[in-house]
Design a protein around this motif. Structure first.
Motif, PDB file in Angstrom:
ATOM      1  N   ASP A   7       0.858  -1.181   0.000  1.00 60.00           N
ATOM      2  CA  ASP A   7       0.000   0.000   0.000  1.00 60.00           C
ATOM      3  C   ASP A   7       0.893   1.228   0.000  1.00 60.00           C
ATOM      4  O   ASP A   7       2.047   1.169   0.466  1.00 60.00           O
ATOM      5  CB  ASP A   7      -0.920   0.001   1.227  1.00 60.00           C
ATOM      6  CG  ASP A   7      -1.905   1.160   1.198  1.00 60.00           C
ATOM      7  OD1 ASP A   7      -2.743   1.210   0.279  1.00 60.00           O
ATOM      8  OD2 ASP A   7      -1.820   2.036   2.089  1.00 60.00           O
ATOM      9  N   CYS A  26       5.027  -2.935   2.656  1.00 59.99           N
ATOM     10  CA  CYS A  26       4.948  -4.203   1.932  1.00 59.99           C
ATOM     11  C   CYS A  26       4.983  -5.369   2.920  1.00 59.99           C
ATOM     12  O   CYS A  26       5.770  -5.365   3.869  1.00 59.99           O
ATOM     13  CB  CYS A  26       6.122  -4.360   0.957  1.00 59.99           C
ATOM     14  SG  CYS A  26       6.336  -3.001  -0.204  1.00 59.99           S
ATOM     15  N   ALA A  88      -2.564  -5.169  -4.326  1.00 61.20           N
ATOM     16  CA  ALA A  88      -2.964  -3.904  -3.703  1.00 61.20           C
ATOM     17  C   ALA A  88      -4.457  -3.719  -3.887  1.00 61.20           C
ATOM     18  O   ALA A  88      -5.091  -4.366  -4.729  1.00 61.20           O
ATOM     19  CB  ALA A  88      -2.185  -2.730  -4.303  1.00 61.20           C
ATOM     20  N   ALA A  91      -5.446  -1.328  -7.163  1.00 66.84           N
ATOM     21  CA  ALA A  91      -4.017  -1.464  -7.436  1.00 66.84           C
ATOM     22  C   ALA A  91      -3.502  -0.505  -8.511  1.00 66.84           C
ATOM     23  O   ALA A  91      -2.330  -0.127  -8.485  1.00 66.84           O
ATOM     24  CB  ALA A  91      -3.708  -2.907  -7.843  1.00 66.84           C
ATOM     25  N   ASP A  94      -1.910   2.529  -6.803  1.00 72.53           N
ATOM     26  CA  ASP A  94      -0.596   2.304  -6.197  1.00 72.53           C
ATOM     27  C   ASP A  94       0.468   2.018  -7.248  1.00 72.53           C
ATOM     28  O   ASP A  94       1.610   2.478  -7.122  1.00 72.53           O
ATOM     29  CB  ASP A  94      -0.696   1.145  -5.198  1.00 72.53           C
ATOM     30  CG  ASP A  94      -1.675   1.439  -4.077  1.00 72.53           C
ATOM     31  OD1 ASP A  94      -1.335   2.205  -3.170  1.00 72.53           O
ATOM     32  OD2 ASP A  94      -2.802   0.919  -4.122  1.00 72.53           O
ATOM     33  N   ASP A 117      -5.388  -6.977  -8.150  1.00 73.66           N
ATOM     34  CA  ASP A 117      -6.225  -5.930  -7.559  1.00 73.66           C
ATOM     35  C   ASP A 117      -7.318  -6.551  -6.691  1.00 73.66           C
ATOM     36  O   ASP A 117      -8.257  -7.173  -7.203  1.00 73.66           O
ATOM     37  CB  ASP A 117      -6.843  -5.085  -8.676  1.00 73.66           C
ATOM     38  CG  ASP A 117      -7.561  -3.856  -8.131  1.00 73.66           C
ATOM     39  OD1 ASP A 117      -7.614  -3.674  -6.901  1.00 73.66           O
ATOM     40  OD2 ASP A 117      -8.083  -3.075  -8.951  1.00 73.66           O
ATOM     41  N   ALA A 156      -1.429  -2.410   4.588  1.00 74.01           N
ATOM     42  CA  ALA A 156      -0.938  -3.620   3.916  1.00 74.01           C
ATOM     43  C   ALA A 156      -1.159  -4.845   4.799  1.00 74.01           C
ATOM     44  O   ALA A 156      -1.508  -5.927   4.299  1.00 74.01           O
ATOM     45  CB  ALA A 156       0.540  -3.467   3.562  1.00 74.01           C
TER      46      ALA A 156
END
Length: 236
Positions: A7, A26, A88, A91, A94, A117, A156
């Motif tokens: 994230d 992460c 993510a 996603a 990000d 995603d 995350a």
């Protein structure tokens, strides 16, 4: 299989408009299980922090001015994510910021084929429902009480738990190889036996007292004061 849940936090919504990444978190998964390994960093965006963005993540311009630049941490980040899938929520947002920062460092962009995603997965599994990270945490019973503000590493960590549930839960596979899983799924053979014939009824046992038993009883109650049998008029 190794996967990286990640994230980001940013100064805004558009890298093309000059917004920058200010935080990345992460989490490493191997076989859908968290390994305990993570990568986390704040970055100096070399620009001001809009008040709207600071209200979301709480990262001030003063705090970030003392953090390293993205290019100073890029090697460590790339070593951690390797060539594995990157997961993510929403996603494309990000990935857009990550690849923008990599481009500013003259580094190769992360291939979009690595993108997983969770927002798209959730929309496919629960059409018409709410799909925010908070809503999915509520759906799967993931404790989000520590999420007062957005934070890349915390989000995350929450997303890792949500992703595990979205993709089958913690029981998926149980680490079995395909042959073992097939054996687990095979029907269990049950031996069928012929029904057992009921036993023949047994003749009732004689239950009247013998004369000897009756005499013993009379002698017993004769030693009592006002025995119940006399008051009830029961013959002995």
């Amino acid at each position: 299989m190794r996967e990286i849940i990640f994230d980001t936090e940013t100064t805004g919504l558009s890298p093309a408009g000059g917004d920058r990444m200010v935080e990345i978190g992460c989490i490493e998964l191997v076989g859908r299980v968290e390994t305990g390994r993570s990568f986390h960093a704040y970055f100096n965006p070399e620009r001001s922090m809009p008040s709207e963005a600071e209200a979301v993540h709480g990262l001030s311009e003063t705090f970030l001015s003392g953090q390293p630049l993205f290019r100073d941490k890029v090697e460590e980040l790339l070593d951690f994510i390797g060539g594995d899938p990157l997961v993510a929520h929403n996603a494309s947002f990000d990935f857009g910021f990550l690849n923008h920062e990599l481009g500013l460092c003259q580094r190769e962009a992360v291939c979009m084929s690595r993108m997983v995603d969770t927002l798209a997965i959730a929309r496919g599994k629960f059409p018409g429902a709410k799909h925010s990270l908070d809503a999915l945490c509520g759906r799967f019973g993931v404790d989000r009480s520590a999420r007062v503000k957005h934070g890349a590493l915390l989000d995350a960590e929450l997303l890792a738990q949500v992703y595990i549930e979205l993709t089958g839960g913690r029981q998926i596979g149980l680490g079995l190889d395909p042959a073992e899983m097939a054996r687990e799924a095979a029907p269990i053979a049950v031996a069928v036996t012929a029904p057992v014939a009921p036993a023949a009824p047994r003749a009732a046992r004689a239950h009247a007292a013998t004369e000897q038993e009756a005499a013993a009883h009379r002698n017993f109650i004769a030693r009592m004061d006002d025995p119940l049998w006399d008051r009830m008029g029961v013959s002995t």
